[in-house]
Design an enzyme around this catalytic site. Sequence first.
Site, PDB file in Angstrom:
ATOM      1  N   ARG A 176      44.036  58.709   1.796  1.00  0.00           N
ATOM      2  CA  ARG A 176      45.399  58.737   2.333  1.00  0.00           C
ATOM      3  C   ARG A 176      45.996  57.315   2.379  1.00  0.00           C
ATOM      4  O   ARG A 176      46.885  56.985   1.618  1.00  0.00           O
ATOM      5  CB  ARG A 176      45.383  59.397   3.725  1.00  0.00           C
ATOM      6  CG  ARG A 176      46.713  59.933   4.183  1.00  0.00           C
ATOM      7  CD  ARG A 176      47.593  58.892   4.836  1.00  0.00           C
ATOM      8  NE  ARG A 176      46.924  58.204   5.954  1.00  0.00           N
ATOM      9  CZ  ARG A 176      47.368  57.074   6.499  1.00  0.00           C
ATOM     10  NH1 ARG A 176      48.466  56.505   6.059  1.00  0.00           N
ATOM     11  NH2 ARG A 176      46.702  56.478   7.485  1.00  0.00           N
ATOM     12  N   ASP A 177      45.458  56.465   3.235  1.00  0.00           N
ATOM     13  CA  ASP A 177      46.039  55.126   3.399  1.00  0.00           C
ATOM     14  C   ASP A 177      45.866  54.292   2.127  1.00  0.00           C
ATOM     15  O   ASP A 177      46.679  53.424   1.819  1.00  0.00           O
ATOM     16  CB  ASP A 177      45.390  54.400   4.591  1.00  0.00           C
ATOM     17  CG  ASP A 177      46.385  53.528   5.348  1.00  0.00           C
ATOM     18  OD1 ASP A 177      47.534  53.402   4.899  1.00  0.00           O
ATOM     19  OD2 ASP A 177      46.001  52.957   6.393  1.00  0.00           O
ATOM     20  N   CYS A 228      50.105  46.823   2.626  1.00  0.00           N
ATOM     21  CA  CYS A 228      50.895  46.656   3.837  1.00  0.00           C
ATOM     22  C   CYS A 228      52.333  46.926   3.448  1.00  0.00           C
ATOM     23  O   CYS A 228      52.862  46.272   2.552  1.00  0.00           O
ATOM     24  CB  CYS A 228      50.733  45.236   4.372  1.00  0.00           C
ATOM     25  SG  CYS A 228      51.814  44.899   5.756  1.00  0.00           S
ATOM     26  N   HIS A 250      44.022  46.758   9.781  1.00  0.00           N
ATOM     27  CA  HIS A 250      44.350  46.242   8.446  1.00  0.00           C
ATOM     28  C   HIS A 250      43.910  44.787   8.376  1.00  0.00           C
ATOM     29  O   HIS A 250      43.986  44.059   9.361  1.00  0.00           O
ATOM     30  CB  HIS A 250      45.851  46.387   8.172  1.00  0.00           C
ATOM     31  CG  HIS A 250      46.235  47.770   7.738  1.00  0.00           C
ATOM     32  ND1 HIS A 250      46.631  48.085   6.463  1.00  0.00           N
ATOM     33  CD2 HIS A 250      46.242  48.939   8.422  1.00  0.00           C
ATOM     34  CE1 HIS A 250      46.875  49.378   6.370  1.00  0.00           C
ATOM     35  NE2 HIS A 250      46.656  49.924   7.554  1.00  0.00           N
TER      36      HIS A 250
HETATM   37 ZN    ZN Z   1      47.014  52.007   7.903  1.00  0.00          ZN
END
Ligand code: ZN
Length: 312
Positions: free
Chosen positions: A22-23, A247, A216
């Site tokens: 996902r990320d 990001c 992160h």
């Molecule tokens: Zn994230």
Amino acid sequence: MEPVKAMTQYPSRVVIEEQGLRDGLQSEKTIVPTAKKLELIDALVDAGVRRVQVTSFVNPGLIPQMADAEELCAGLKERADVIYSALVLNARGIERAAAAGLKHVSASISVSDNHSRKNANVSLVEARSRFADMIKIGKKRGLTIGGGLQCVFGCRFEGAIDPEVVFDIVKEQLDQGVDEITLADSTGMASPHSVQEICARVVELANGTTVVLHLHDTEGKGLANVLAALPAGVNHFDTTFGGMGGCPFIKGASGNIATEDLVWMLSQMGIDTGVDAVKVAAISRSLESFFNKQFSGKMHRLLARDDIQFLR
Ligand code: ZN
């Protein structure tokens, strides 16, 4: 501020939720075929991962990589010991996830009003009220729900975030009945100091409800922040293979903390994750070839080598 406590204060076990599907994938333009995603999920489970965030139920027009959410969920192998989760942004996402057969969803709001308006098009006040409705719908559907807060440790638009606002929203979500709560350093602005301070208080407020940290590595403090969080009572972390991801605020910035990097460090500290770093590293390398790019993690490249020594 208390200093980080001795080794004995670290937990013996840490739970990792793999969010690369996902990320990691969400910011990639090259669409990964559903069958390949299912292979990745199988490989992660084979590597010992027991929590996998497989997709997000979002507008496919906005994130084409996640357009196969239903098809993907239909292909998941039922395993009693594995939690497959998805990210949802609204009531519609929760309904879709439930219909797709998932049992756990994650939802979060940004604690930065500025970021909330820019990213989700709603004020923080509105986001909080919508979140309450989402929880109700999820509960009605019999799902377990991970609540959460984004930009907890700082916002690239607003700068510092008032910890009292964080604590207030944490309390609110706990009252609404979330089954766990995630603090996300969406921007990579957290420091060991702020992590320790905020996590300690949130763990206290959570009073037994699981607190998850989503870090992160934008400023290179990802693993340092893990070390600060452990003695504060956090032992659940979100990670991505190879540190994949980016990001949304800074083009080209590194992504999440890498699964294999975290697993490797923790195993050297005698902390069990149940995950095989070498196997995850192989997954990361296969994806590097697929996307023809280098991920920002470290161990996936090193663990490919048999001409050098490793300390286990
Ligand atoms: Zn994230």
